[in-house]
Design an enzyme around this catalytic site. Structure first.
Site: not given
Ligand SMILES: *Cc1c(COP(=O)(O)O)cnc(C)c1O
Length: 373
Positions: A181
């Site tokens: 992210k």
């Molecule tokens: C990355 C992501 C998640 C999960 O995030 P984590 O921190 O890895 O649990 C959930 N929903 C969306 C839309 C994502 O892009």
């Protein structure tokens, strides 16, 4: 190899981790966690921000808070990450999959009402690529039907819809600080609470179902088991790392946006020739350049495109495989309508490298992409 992603470090992460180490407070909810949650509350304008160890954990907390039980239905797009659905399926909930909009690839708000039944409890708005869903429409549908809105803003930090930060609009929202992210701590996340009636219960759920948070604040003389819960808080070491990233959140976003804009300008001509479709950002949305994707004509073209670019050592990848046709989605979920766009668009989408430092190689990537379209 030009990788698809490369985690960005600001340079201060280990310094803050060493401070946490020197403080001798390593478990969650120490001074770095407090700094991070205060920053989120200030920046996003939510009532409370609770750090979690992942966005997945924040979504699971949201499902517990929404009191989802067996047979309860939760409306969401099929074009999303598994955690969006899993969090509710873990409580016995039934994900109800709705098709996406052709422009933003977000849930098509015009199809939500047709998916509502007497069992519907919540709507999950996933802000794909950090571009906001049509939140005004979604909030008013929810209000008419007495539903809870949860924003899956995993990709949406520093983005806004009609001037309001993503994560500040639904009753609850979840952020991710996973290394893929924009703002990162390896693994990490936050639950944002906009409806204050959820605050007390959320603190309990996050602390293994106990009222330990109130005890630490001196509001209770002992703490005990009050509700369902788990251990959802991150270590101070993770929060210390995250703090270094939050300090530079504006800079990181600005640099990502420049890279995004460079792609966007350079692909304008090929879009005019109908060889590709570029991402669409509605005028009421500002975004955080979480992702740059292109829509190729069809699956066959995309498969060939990815194979060639990978051969040329450019990391390009496809994205979500629709949940409604996955083995688990078929077993525990339900489709609302035929989801034609979800299938077609997910087959056509390819994501290009986007990370700080790509600037040096971006022209090369652009030339190779255009040559293969
Ligand atoms: C990355 C992501 C998640 C999960 O995030 P984590 O921190 O890895 O649990 C959930 N929903 C969306 C839309 C994502 O892009």
């Amino acid at each position: 190899m030009i990788p698809f992603n490369k985690p960005h470090m600001t340079g201060k992460e280990l310094w803050y981790v060493s401070q946490a180490h020197a403080n001798g407070h390593l478990a969650g909810d120490g001074s770095f966690t407090k700094r991070c949650s205060a920053w989120l509350e200030h920046r996003i304008g939510c009532h409370r921000a609770l750090l979690t160890h992942s966005c997945t954990a924040a979504l699971e907390m949201a499902a517990i808070l929404a009191r989802i039980g067996p047979g309860d239905e939760i409306i969401m797009p099929s074009y999303t990450f598994v955690s969006t659905a899993n969090a509710f399926a873990l409580r016995g909930g039934v994900p109800v999959f709705v098709d996406i909009r052709p422009d933003t690839l977000n849930i098509d708000e015009a199809l939500i009402e047709a998916a509502i039944t007497s069992r519907t409890r919540a709507i999950v708005a996933v802000h794909y690529a950090g571009v906001g869903c049509e939140m005004d429409a979604i909030m008013s549908i929810a209000e008419r039907h007495g539903l809870i809105v949860i924003e899956d803003a995993a990709q949406g930090i520093m983005s806004s819809y009609k001037g309001r930060p993503l994560g500040s609009i639904g009753h609850l929202a979840a952020l991710s600080f996973h290394e893929t992210k924009n703002i990162i701590s390896g693994e990490g996340g936050a639950l944002l609470i906009n409806a204050p009636e959820f605050i007390e219960q959320a603190e309990i759920i996050r602390e293994k179902g106990t009222n330990r948070s109130q005890f630490f604040r001196g509001q209770r003389d002992k703490y005990t088991w009050m509700d369902l819960g788990s251990s959802y808080l991150p270590s101070e070491l993770v929060a210390a790392f995250l703090w270094a990233q939050m300090e530079e959140a504006y800079e990181i976003t600005a640099r990502r946006l420049e890279i995004w804009e460079t792609y966007h300008k350079n692909f304008e001509a090929v879009e005019k020739q109908n060889r590709v479709r570029r991402p669409v950002v509605p005028s009421e949305c500002t975004h955080n350049a979480h992702m740059y994707y292109l829509l190729l004509p069809d699956l066959k073209k995309r498969t060939a495109f990815i194979a060639t670019l990978m051969q040329q050592k450019v990391g390009v990848v496809f994205h979500y495989v629709p949940l409604h046709s996955s083995p688990m989605g078929e077993k525990c979920g339900r489709k609302s309508g035929p989801l034609v766009r979800t299938q077609l668009l997910s087959d056509r989408l390819v994501r290009l490298p986007l990370w700080l430092g790509l600037e040096e190689y971006q022209n090369e990537v652009i030339q190779q992409v255009i040559a293969e379209l």
